[in-house]
Design a protein around this motif. Sequence first.
Motif, PDB file in Angstrom:
ATOM      1  N   ALA A  10       0.825  -1.021  -0.056  1.00 22.65           N
ATOM      2  CA  ALA A  10       0.096   0.015   0.022  1.00 22.65           C
ATOM      3  C   ALA A  10       0.692   1.221  -0.007  1.00 22.65           C
ATOM      4  N   ILE A  11       1.954   1.188   0.922  1.00 21.42           N
ATOM      5  CA  ILE A  11       2.907   2.493   0.786  1.00 21.42           C
ATOM      6  C   ILE A  11       3.429   2.670  -0.601  1.00 21.42           C
ATOM      7  N   PHE A  12       3.744   1.471  -1.162  1.00 18.36           N
ATOM      8  CA  PHE A  12       4.430   1.701  -2.576  1.00 18.36           C
ATOM      9  C   PHE A  12       3.500   2.097  -3.517  1.00 18.36           C
ATOM     10  N   CYS A  13       2.270   1.632  -3.573  1.00 18.11           N
ATOM     11  CA  CYS A  13       1.292   2.332  -4.453  1.00 18.11           C
ATOM     12  C   CYS A  13       0.856   3.555  -4.233  1.00 18.11           C
ATOM     13  N   ILE A  14       0.879   4.140  -3.084  1.00 15.45           N
ATOM     14  CA  ILE A  14       0.780   5.576  -2.695  1.00 15.45           C
ATOM     15  C   ILE A  14       1.854   6.415  -2.990  1.00 15.45           C
ATOM     16  N   SER A  15       2.990   5.988  -3.001  1.00 15.35           N
ATOM     17  CA  SER A  15       4.140   6.645  -3.150  1.00 15.35           C
ATOM     18  C   SER A  15       4.330   6.805  -4.638  1.00 15.35           C
ATOM     19  N   ILE A  16       3.984   5.730  -5.464  1.00 18.76           N
ATOM     20  CA  ILE A  16       4.107   5.962  -6.980  1.00 18.76           C
ATOM     21  C   ILE A  16       3.394   7.025  -7.266  1.00 18.76           C
ATOM     22  N   LEU A  51      -2.061  -5.446  -9.765  1.00 17.41           N
ATOM     23  CA  LEU A  51      -1.553  -6.638  -8.943  1.00 17.41           C
ATOM     24  C   LEU A  51      -2.198  -6.455  -7.510  1.00 17.41           C
ATOM     25  N   TYR A  52      -1.999  -5.291  -7.028  1.00 15.69           N
ATOM     26  CA  TYR A  52      -2.426  -5.099  -5.326  1.00 15.69           C
ATOM     27  C   TYR A  52      -4.026  -5.280  -5.356  1.00 15.69           C
ATOM     28  N   CYS A  53      -4.572  -4.398  -6.119  1.00 21.73           N
ATOM     29  CA  CYS A  53      -5.985  -4.452  -6.092  1.00 21.73           C
ATOM     30  C   CYS A  53      -7.052  -5.498  -6.795  1.00 21.73           C
ATOM     31  N   GLY A  54      -6.086  -5.792  -7.701  1.00 24.58           N
ATOM     32  CA  GLY A  54      -6.614  -6.922  -8.648  1.00 24.58           C
ATOM     33  C   GLY A  54      -6.711  -8.282  -7.904  1.00 24.58           C
ATOM     34  N   PHE A  55      -5.493  -8.547  -6.996  1.00 21.82           N
ATOM     35  CA  PHE A  55      -5.518  -9.757  -6.487  1.00 21.82           C
ATOM     36  C   PHE A  55      -6.430 -10.023  -5.380  1.00 21.82           C
TER      37      PHE A  55
END
Length: 132
Positions: A10-16, A51-55
Amino acid sequence: MTRLLAVLGAIFCISIFSVVAVTENVREDVSLQLVIINSVGKIVSVISLLLYCGFAALHSVSRVEYPGDRVGWIIIILGLNVVGSLIYYLTKYQDFRVHGLGKFVQWEKTGHSFYRATPSELQAPKGINPDA
């Protein structure tokens, strides 16, 4: 996915997302490097969301037994995106993970494309078909 990996994802997605937002309004003639960073950031953000939300969405649709719960989780995951997926990973997913159902859905030999189970069903003796 452990709780730590869920939080780090989640931190990675938000940082991107923040990298893309910071470099969004850069003109191409001003800085080619920022344009490249923005383009790569957009590609990485789309892939990480899928990847994150789809899974999380696929896992909740395939593993959560009750239709009302399934719809609730899909609304949370799709409505809140990264935060909704994080909530799913930190709560319901951990219950399935403890019982060995944290991976992608595997095709059963019974012909059903999905197998929905509650942890209580997992405690049932093998060979008993709850649908019969």
